[in-house]
Design a protein around this motif. Structure first.
Motif, short mmCIF file in Angstrom:
data_model
loop_
_atom_site.label_atom_id
_atom_site.label_comp_id
_atom_site.label_asym_id
_atom_site.label_seq_id
_atom_site.Cartn_x
_atom_site.Cartn_y
_atom_site.Cartn_z
N LYS A 47 88.13 -104.21 -23.46
CA LYS A 47 88.30 -104.08 -24.90
C LYS A 47 88.85 -102.69 -25.19
CE LYS A 47 86.42 -108.10 -25.80
NZ LYS A 47 87.26 -109.24 -26.27
N LEU A 48 89.56 -102.54 -26.32
CA LEU A 48 90.18 -101.25 -26.63
C LEU A 48 89.87 -100.80 -28.06
CD1 LEU A 48 92.73 -102.85 -24.75
CD2 LEU A 48 93.11 -100.40 -24.59
N LEU A 49 89.75 -99.50 -28.20
CA LEU A 49 89.51 -98.84 -29.49
C LEU A 49 88.16 -99.24 -30.08
CD1 LEU A 49 93.09 -99.29 -31.00
CD2 LEU A 49 92.20 -97.29 -29.79
N LYS A 50 87.81 -98.62 -31.19
CA LYS A 50 86.52 -98.93 -31.82
C LYS A 50 86.49 -100.35 -32.36
CE LYS A 50 87.83 -97.04 -36.35
NZ LYS A 50 87.49 -96.04 -37.40
N GLU A 51 87.69 -100.92 -32.62
CA GLU A 51 87.75 -102.31 -33.10
C GLU A 51 87.50 -103.32 -31.99
OE1 GLU A 51 90.44 -99.70 -35.60
OE2 GLU A 51 90.12 -100.05 -33.46
N GLU A 52 87.50 -102.84 -30.74
CA GLU A 52 87.31 -103.70 -29.57
C GLU A 52 88.32 -104.84 -29.51
OE1 GLU A 52 83.25 -104.84 -28.91
OE2 GLU A 52 82.73 -102.79 -28.32
N GLU A 55 92.90 -106.78 -24.68
CA GLU A 55 94.09 -106.10 -24.20
C GLU A 55 95.36 -106.77 -24.75
OE1 GLU A 55 96.14 -104.44 -20.10
OE2 GLU A 55 94.53 -105.93 -19.97
N GLU A 56 95.35 -108.08 -24.85
CA GLU A 56 96.51 -108.81 -25.38
C GLU A 56 96.78 -108.40 -26.83
OE1 GLU A 56 98.02 -113.43 -26.11
OE2 GLU A 56 96.06 -113.05 -25.20
N GLU A 57 95.71 -108.31 -27.63
CA GLU A 57 95.87 -107.91 -29.04
C GLU A 57 96.38 -106.48 -29.14
OE1 GLU A 57 92.33 -110.40 -31.33
OE2 GLU A 57 91.80 -108.62 -30.15
N TYR A 58 95.81 -105.59 -28.35
CA TYR A 58 96.20 -104.18 -28.40
C TYR A 58 97.67 -104.00 -28.03
CZ TYR A 58 96.61 -99.28 -27.08
OH TYR A 58 97.03 -97.97 -26.96
N VAL A 59 98.08 -104.62 -26.94
CA VAL A 59 99.47 -104.48 -26.49
C VAL A 59 100.43 -105.06 -27.52
CG1 VAL A 59 101.14 -105.23 -24.74
CG2 VAL A 59 98.88 -104.40 -24.05
N LYS A 60 100.10 -106.20 -28.08
CA LYS A 60 100.95 -106.84 -29.10
C LYS A 60 101.08 -105.93 -30.33
CE LYS A 60 101.34 -111.10 -31.88
NZ LYS A 60 101.31 -110.47 -33.22
N ASN A 61 99.96 -105.42 -30.82
CA ASN A 61 99.96 -104.59 -32.02
C ASN A 61 100.73 -103.30 -31.82
OD1 ASN A 61 98.36 -106.51 -33.28
ND2 ASN A 61 96.45 -105.39 -32.98
N VAL A 125 86.44 -102.69 -15.69
CA VAL A 125 86.82 -101.80 -16.80
C VAL A 125 86.55 -102.53 -18.11
CG1 VAL A 125 88.64 -100.36 -17.77
CG2 VAL A 125 88.60 -100.85 -15.30
N VAL A 126 85.57 -102.04 -18.89
CA VAL A 126 85.12 -102.80 -20.06
C VAL A 126 85.59 -102.22 -21.39
CG1 VAL A 126 83.13 -103.78 -18.87
CG2 VAL A 126 82.89 -101.57 -20.04
N TRP A 127 85.96 -100.92 -21.43
CA TRP A 127 86.40 -100.35 -22.71
C TRP A 127 87.27 -99.13 -22.48
CZ3 TRP A 127 85.38 -95.73 -25.55
CH2 TRP A 127 85.75 -95.78 -26.90
N ILE A 128 88.31 -99.02 -23.28
CA ILE A 128 89.21 -97.87 -23.21
C ILE A 128 89.57 -97.39 -24.61
CG2 ILE A 128 91.59 -97.16 -22.69
CD1 ILE A 128 91.46 -98.80 -20.14
N TYR A 129 89.53 -96.08 -24.79
CA TYR A 129 90.07 -95.43 -25.98
C TYR A 129 91.19 -94.52 -25.48
CZ TYR A 129 90.43 -92.12 -29.88
OH TYR A 129 90.90 -91.33 -30.90
N PRO A 130 92.44 -94.75 -25.89
CA PRO A 130 93.56 -94.01 -25.31
C PRO A 130 93.63 -92.53 -25.67
CG PRO A 130 94.27 -96.07 -26.33
CD PRO A 130 92.87 -95.82 -26.78
N GLY A 131 92.95 -92.13 -26.75
CA GLY A 131 93.06 -90.75 -27.19
C GLY A 131 94.38 -90.49 -27.89
N TRP A 132 94.63 -89.24 -28.24
CA TRP A 132 95.89 -88.88 -28.88
C TRP A 132 96.15 -87.39 -28.71
CZ3 TRP A 132 94.74 -85.31 -32.67
CH2 TRP A 132 93.47 -85.36 -33.25
N ASP A 133 97.40 -87.00 -28.90
CA ASP A 133 97.80 -85.60 -28.75
C ASP A 133 98.85 -85.28 -29.80
OD1 ASP A 133 98.72 -83.08 -27.95
OD2 ASP A 133 98.36 -83.51 -25.85
N ALA A 134 98.48 -84.39 -30.70
CA ALA A 134 99.41 -83.94 -31.74
C ALA A 134 99.76 -82.47 -31.54
CB ALA A 134 98.80 -84.14 -33.12
#
Length: 202
Positions: A47-52, A55-61, A125-134
């Protein structure tokens, strides 16, 4: 000066994060007389991000969002993401696991494809938050896993299970690649695991 101090504090707080590790089952004793451990990576529960998102949804979005901003960039990103497991994340985990054990003088190797090894480590691997860099401000990636050591010949026999929560993908300087930041979370997970093994099994 005060403004700079506050900024430094924000940056420092964003990077220095503790990883939670919980041994759910078993102990490390079985590893003391092993020389090699087979490794398999599982992403089917990811699952990805706080919205969980799946992976298919995350990649599509994300690919659609990037393509809207600049045509074709989402398609390029999608290919990079799909290759990240094989070329960044899995290798990072294996590299750091073995580097730490070597430094600790432990004669044990983690490697994929060791079909004859007595034990297999399943990295779920059950959860990933990609982080960010500005550039000025940033947030490291975070990776949560379930590490299951099983008998290779009897996968139902789990001899050790470790849950790792939100391993930070620490970064120094700027890192604008989500995939690379996530890879550092895999490295942190492996480093923590190997230090535990060196301490508790050897």
């Amino acid at each position: 000066m005060k403004k700079n101090a506050v900024l430094f504090l924000l940056l420092f707080t964003g990077v220095v994060m503790a990883q939670k590790v919980d041994v759910k089952k078993g102990d490390f004793k079985f590893l003391s007389n092993q020389k090699e451990i087979n490794v398999e990576f599982v992403y089917s529960n990811l699952k990805l991000l706080k919205e969980e998102f799946s992976e298919e949804e995350y990649v599509k979005n994300r690919s659609e969002d990037l393509n809207e901003k600049s045509k074709g960039t989402g398609d390029v990103w999608k290919k990079k993401w799909e290759g990240s497991k094989e070329f960044i994340w899995n290798p990072k985990f294996l590299e750091l696991a073995n580097v730490v054990l070597s430094k600790e003088k432990v004669n044990l190797v983690f490697q994929e494809g060791l079909a004859n090894a007595k034990y297999t480590l399943i990295v779920d691997v059950v959860w990933i938050y990609p982080g960010w860099d500005a550039a000025v401000m940033k947030q490291p990636a975070k990776v949560s896993t379930i590490l299951r050591f099983v008998e290779t010949a009897n996968r139902n026999n789990v001899v050790l299970e470790i849950h790792t929560d939100k391993a930070p993908g620490d970064q120094w300087g700027s890192n604008f690649s989500n995939e690379s930041r996530i890879g550092e979370g895999f490295a942190k997970t492996a480093k923590t695991m190997s230090k535990l093994i060196a301490k508790k099994a050897f």
